[in-house]
Write an enzyme that holds these catalytic residues in place. Sequence first.
Site, PDB file in Angstrom:
ATOM      1  N   CYS A   1      66.322  33.239  10.710  1.00 28.13           N
ATOM      2  CA  CYS A   1      66.962  32.362  11.688  1.00 28.13           C
ATOM      3  C   CYS A   1      67.899  31.396  10.954  1.00 28.13           C
ATOM      4  O   CYS A   1      67.518  30.826   9.928  1.00 28.13           O
ATOM      5  CB  CYS A   1      65.997  31.542  12.531  1.00 28.13           C
ATOM      6  SG  CYS A   1      65.012  32.529  13.653  1.00 28.13           S
TER       7      CYS A   1
ATOM      8  N   ARG B   1      70.543  35.755   7.917  1.00 28.04           N
ATOM      9  CA  ARG B   1      69.200  35.215   8.116  1.00 28.04           C
ATOM     10  C   ARG B   1      68.523  35.766   9.377  1.00 28.04           C
ATOM     11  O   ARG B   1      67.360  35.499   9.629  1.00 28.04           O
ATOM     12  CB  ARG B   1      69.257  33.691   8.204  1.00 28.04           C
ATOM     13  CG  ARG B   1      69.823  33.042   6.962  1.00 28.04           C
ATOM     14  CD  ARG B   1      69.892  31.551   7.135  1.00 28.04           C
ATOM     15  NE  ARG B   1      68.579  30.953   7.194  1.00 28.04           N
ATOM     16  CZ  ARG B   1      67.910  30.498   6.140  1.00 28.04           C
ATOM     17  NH1 ARG B   1      68.458  30.555   4.956  1.00 28.04           N
ATOM     18  NH2 ARG B   1      66.725  29.986   6.270  1.00 28.04           N
TER      19      ARG B   1
ATOM     20  N   TRP C   1      66.114  35.617  14.337  1.00 29.25           N
ATOM     21  CA  TRP C   1      65.255  36.733  13.948  1.00 29.25           C
ATOM     22  C   TRP C   1      63.985  36.538  14.771  1.00 29.25           C
ATOM     23  O   TRP C   1      63.253  35.568  14.583  1.00 29.25           O
ATOM     24  CB  TRP C   1      64.954  36.693  12.452  1.00 29.25           C
ATOM     25  CG  TRP C   1      64.206  37.896  11.973  1.00 29.25           C
ATOM     26  CD1 TRP C   1      64.742  39.107  11.629  1.00 29.25           C
ATOM     27  CD2 TRP C   1      62.797  38.008  11.782  1.00 29.25           C
ATOM     28  NE1 TRP C   1      63.743  39.961  11.235  1.00 29.25           N
ATOM     29  CE2 TRP C   1      62.539  39.319  11.315  1.00 29.25           C
ATOM     30  CE3 TRP C   1      61.718  37.146  11.956  1.00 29.25           C
ATOM     31  CZ2 TRP C   1      61.260  39.784  11.020  1.00 29.25           C
ATOM     32  CZ3 TRP C   1      60.431  37.605  11.669  1.00 29.25           C
ATOM     33  CH2 TRP C   1      60.214  38.912  11.206  1.00 29.25           C
TER      34      TRP C   1
ATOM     35  N   ASN D   1      64.234  26.928  13.627  1.00 27.44           N
ATOM     36  CA  ASN D   1      63.846  27.971  12.686  1.00 27.44           C
ATOM     37  C   ASN D   1      62.421  27.647  12.249  1.00 27.44           C
ATOM     38  O   ASN D   1      62.170  26.548  11.755  1.00 27.44           O
ATOM     39  CB  ASN D   1      64.813  27.964  11.492  1.00 27.44           C
ATOM     40  CG  ASN D   1      64.334  28.841  10.344  1.00 27.44           C
ATOM     41  OD1 ASN D   1      63.525  29.743  10.534  1.00 27.44           O
ATOM     42  ND2 ASN D   1      64.830  28.564   9.150  1.00 27.44           N
ATOM     43  N   GLY D   2      61.498  28.589  12.453  1.00 26.64           N
ATOM     44  CA  GLY D   2      60.102  28.329  12.071  1.00 26.64           C
ATOM     45  C   GLY D   2      59.181  28.839  13.158  1.00 26.64           C
ATOM     46  O   GLY D   2      59.586  29.625  14.017  1.00 26.64           O
TER      47      GLY D   2
ATOM     48  N   GLU E   1      60.325  49.723  -6.347  1.00 24.20           N
ATOM     49  CA  GLU E   1      61.544  49.055  -5.911  1.00 24.20           C
ATOM     50  C   GLU E   1      62.569  50.081  -5.392  1.00 24.20           C
ATOM     51  O   GLU E   1      63.230  49.846  -4.379  1.00 24.20           O
ATOM     52  CB  GLU E   1      62.122  48.221  -7.070  1.00 24.20           C
ATOM     53  CG  GLU E   1      63.436  47.527  -6.803  1.00 24.20           C
ATOM     54  CD  GLU E   1      63.398  46.562  -5.620  1.00 24.20           C
ATOM     55  OE1 GLU E   1      62.328  46.285  -5.070  1.00 24.20           O
ATOM     56  OE2 GLU E   1      64.497  46.105  -5.228  1.00 24.20           O
TER      57      GLU E   1
ATOM     58  N   LYS F   1      64.047  49.983  -1.594  1.00 23.55           N
ATOM     59  CA  LYS F   1      65.486  49.907  -1.296  1.00 23.55           C
ATOM     60  C   LYS F   1      65.881  51.021  -0.332  1.00 23.55           C
ATOM     61  O   LYS F   1      66.601  50.791   0.632  1.00 23.55           O
ATOM     62  CB  LYS F   1      66.349  50.036  -2.572  1.00 23.55           C
ATOM     63  CG  LYS F   1      66.384  48.855  -3.497  1.00 23.55           C
ATOM     64  CD  LYS F   1      67.205  47.690  -3.017  1.00 23.55           C
ATOM     65  CE  LYS F   1      66.378  46.699  -2.255  1.00 23.55           C
ATOM     66  NZ  LYS F   1      65.586  45.750  -2.978  1.00 23.55           N
TER      67      LYS F   1
ATOM     68  N   GLU G   1      64.442  50.403   3.287  1.00 22.08           N
ATOM     69  CA  GLU G   1      64.884  49.265   4.096  1.00 22.08           C
ATOM     70  C   GLU G   1      66.307  49.391   4.583  1.00 22.08           C
ATOM     71  O   GLU G   1      66.642  48.846   5.625  1.00 22.08           O
ATOM     72  CB  GLU G   1      64.657  47.932   3.379  1.00 22.08           C
ATOM     73  CG  GLU G   1      65.477  47.719   2.150  1.00 22.08           C
ATOM     74  CD  GLU G   1      65.179  46.380   1.494  1.00 22.08           C
ATOM     75  OE1 GLU G   1      64.822  45.421   2.181  1.00 22.08           O
ATOM     76  OE2 GLU G   1      65.306  46.306   0.259  1.00 22.08           O
TER      77      GLU G   1
ATOM     78  N   HIS H   1      46.585  62.564  -7.111  1.00 17.29           N
ATOM     79  CA  HIS H   1      45.336  62.140  -6.446  1.00 17.29           C
ATOM     80  C   HIS H   1      45.501  62.096  -4.932  1.00 17.29           C
ATOM     81  O   HIS H   1      44.771  61.394  -4.243  1.00 17.29           O
ATOM     82  CB  HIS H   1      44.885  60.781  -6.989  1.00 17.29           C
ATOM     83  CG  HIS H   1      44.559  60.828  -8.444  1.00 17.29           C
ATOM     84  ND1 HIS H   1      43.389  61.341  -8.929  1.00 17.29           N
ATOM     85  CD2 HIS H   1      45.292  60.484  -9.539  1.00 17.29           C
ATOM     86  CE1 HIS H   1      43.387  61.281 -10.253  1.00 17.29           C
ATOM     87  NE2 HIS H   1      44.542  60.766 -10.642  1.00 17.29           N
TER      88      HIS H   1
ATOM     89  N   LYS I   1      67.115  38.070   5.799  1.00 13.75           N
ATOM     90  CA  LYS I   1      66.988  37.490   4.465  1.00 13.75           C
ATOM     91  C   LYS I   1      66.092  36.267   4.601  1.00 13.75           C
ATOM     92  O   LYS I   1      66.184  35.555   5.598  1.00 13.75           O
ATOM     93  CB  LYS I   1      68.384  37.078   4.005  1.00 13.75           C
ATOM     94  CG  LYS I   1      68.497  36.796   2.547  1.00 13.75           C
ATOM     95  CD  LYS I   1      68.816  38.057   1.794  1.00 13.75           C
ATOM     96  CE  LYS I   1      68.925  37.826   0.312  1.00 13.75           C
ATOM     97  NZ  LYS I   1      68.690  39.078  -0.408  1.00 13.75           N
TER      98      LYS I   1
END
Length: 613
Positions: free
Chosen positions: A2, A27, A75, A101-102, A486, A490, A493, A509, A608
């Site tokens: 946000c 954001r 968001w 935001n929160g 990683e 990437k 996402e 396994h 983000k």
Amino acid sequence: MCGIVAYLGTREATPILIEGLKRLEYRGYDSAGIAVIANGTLEVARSIGRVANLEAALSDLPDTNATLGLAHTRWATHGGVTEMNAHPHQDDRHGIAVVHNGIIENYASLKKYLQEKGHTFQSETDTEVIAMLISELYAPDEGIDLEAAVQGALREVNGAYAIAVICQSEPDTLVCARKGSPLIVGVGRGEYIVASDPSAIVAHTTQAYALDDYNVVRLSRDNIRTSTLENVEVPPKVMQLEMELDQIELGAFEHYMLKEIHEQPARIRTTMRGRIDMKEGRIVLGGLAAFHKELVRAHRLILAAQGTALHAAMIGEYLFEDLARIPTECEYASEFRYRNPIIDEGTVIVAISQSGETADTLAALTEAKERGALSLGVINVVGSTIARETDAGVYLRVGPEIGVASTKAFTGQVTVLTMMAIYLARRRHMSAERCMTLLKELEAIPDKMASLVAQDSTVRGVVEKHVDRDNWLFLGRGYNYPTALEGALKLKEISYIHAEGMPAAEMKHGPIALIDDGMPVVVIATQGSQYDKVMINIEEVRARGGHVIAVATEGDPNIEGHADDVLFVPPCPECLSPMLTVIPLQLMAYHAALIRGHDVDKPRNLAKSVTVE
Ligand code: F6R
């Protein structure tokens, strides 16, 4: 997560707010909205989707020349992605508008109370209760103005917030507050631009005030007043925003992610600048100097982070144990405080975060500090919450990261952790010769990175062959096991391809059952202590029809006979190799997303800086 921007000044607010929203869009981009006070009336426009949609909706607003307003890019947390749930939220009595935001944790009980008081809610959000609560308390005839009503409302609220509030009967006042979510007050000539981060401010001013938790700031046309929720005045904390405008422009690149991948050689040079003393053969980390003794005597490190930063932390775990010989544990920050962690004297927590605002990482840090740990930060955003909460730390210095998928922050984090490990190793037991050799190799990394980003088209050629496959595996061992994680993250996402990363040996396994004809399996098979074992894993994959894409060391004479495709990286010591092997994996994900037609910089459902737990 946000983005908030608000303006009070002499210029027309709307274009400034829209431009600010575009800067903050990374954001969150579920919906966007704006409110201005024009000729004593509150005007609001909202739309779902991108800020561009809001711009189109602005034709609904009368041409106002308003000089006070606020805006938000969302968001979604409480309530679906609908126009009704988009911010700003309004009260039902006084023409009050709020952006937030929160998360308000006690919103359900507050909502019930406010409904009993006769308020009618329109949305499913937690934010609307803030607007209604302010409204309930607002009584200018009794001396409770907007500032006092905001203070009163926030005294009732549990949770995290950064808010901006305007009211149509106070057309010269903007009230903002924060607790646990970021908010900065930019101070220009006769104007204020308040925003979640500097990117929405630096085009106008670099002078700013930082707000502490539980601070309320009332901005009026000729005054600024900062107070606590109990209305005790506090002196504003002046800060200089260090971000340059060109750092947040795309320049010649098509996407921020590609720009940031390409920036890595230069940024990593900046991360190292002044910190590698080749003359004395040592690492100099000014940010840790005050705690030198405690660090050298530390007998346990806990590295806490999330997502990509966690993968950097996992590499840190190898580095600190291998080079500095300090027992180290790596933690999902989100799990840390739920397992009653043991913190004794000599335990140091290291919080690793690009944004410095990740709520889970902040919560782990707080828990460890409360239990007496010395706390360090490995943070990119200067002055961010985690940076301020830690006892000491080392900044990444990689510049603003705008692409939602983290790239240069990852290599920055690994670089800083490597320097910290060598710093401690040399002061504990590492020989001067070994240290000097490693420092030389470390200094050579940026040039090697430059040769890798130049391989863009080679990587694209490999990706084109497999981009229609919906399941990929990423395998690595030792230092490159976290790199495999990683690479998979990437790819997932931004291209929405299902990918799993794992230690190469773990494959047999269970996950080996997934391998079928032509399944892409990316194997990090660089020269080093694990090479022979990784080659065996490659054969296990090929025996089942998997298509092996190897990331291997230049000059490896065997690898082409064992893998279907090979991406070469320059030779370097094993402990530094993740800084190189990750680059082809970043490019792989970028091209897969591009070929599949996705918005590389704004992947679906993501944002983000995740400021909610
Ligand atoms: C992935 C990504 C996220 C972040 C994570 C932590 O590309 O960007 O996984 O790494 O949300 O964020 P910071 O580093 O800001 O704490």
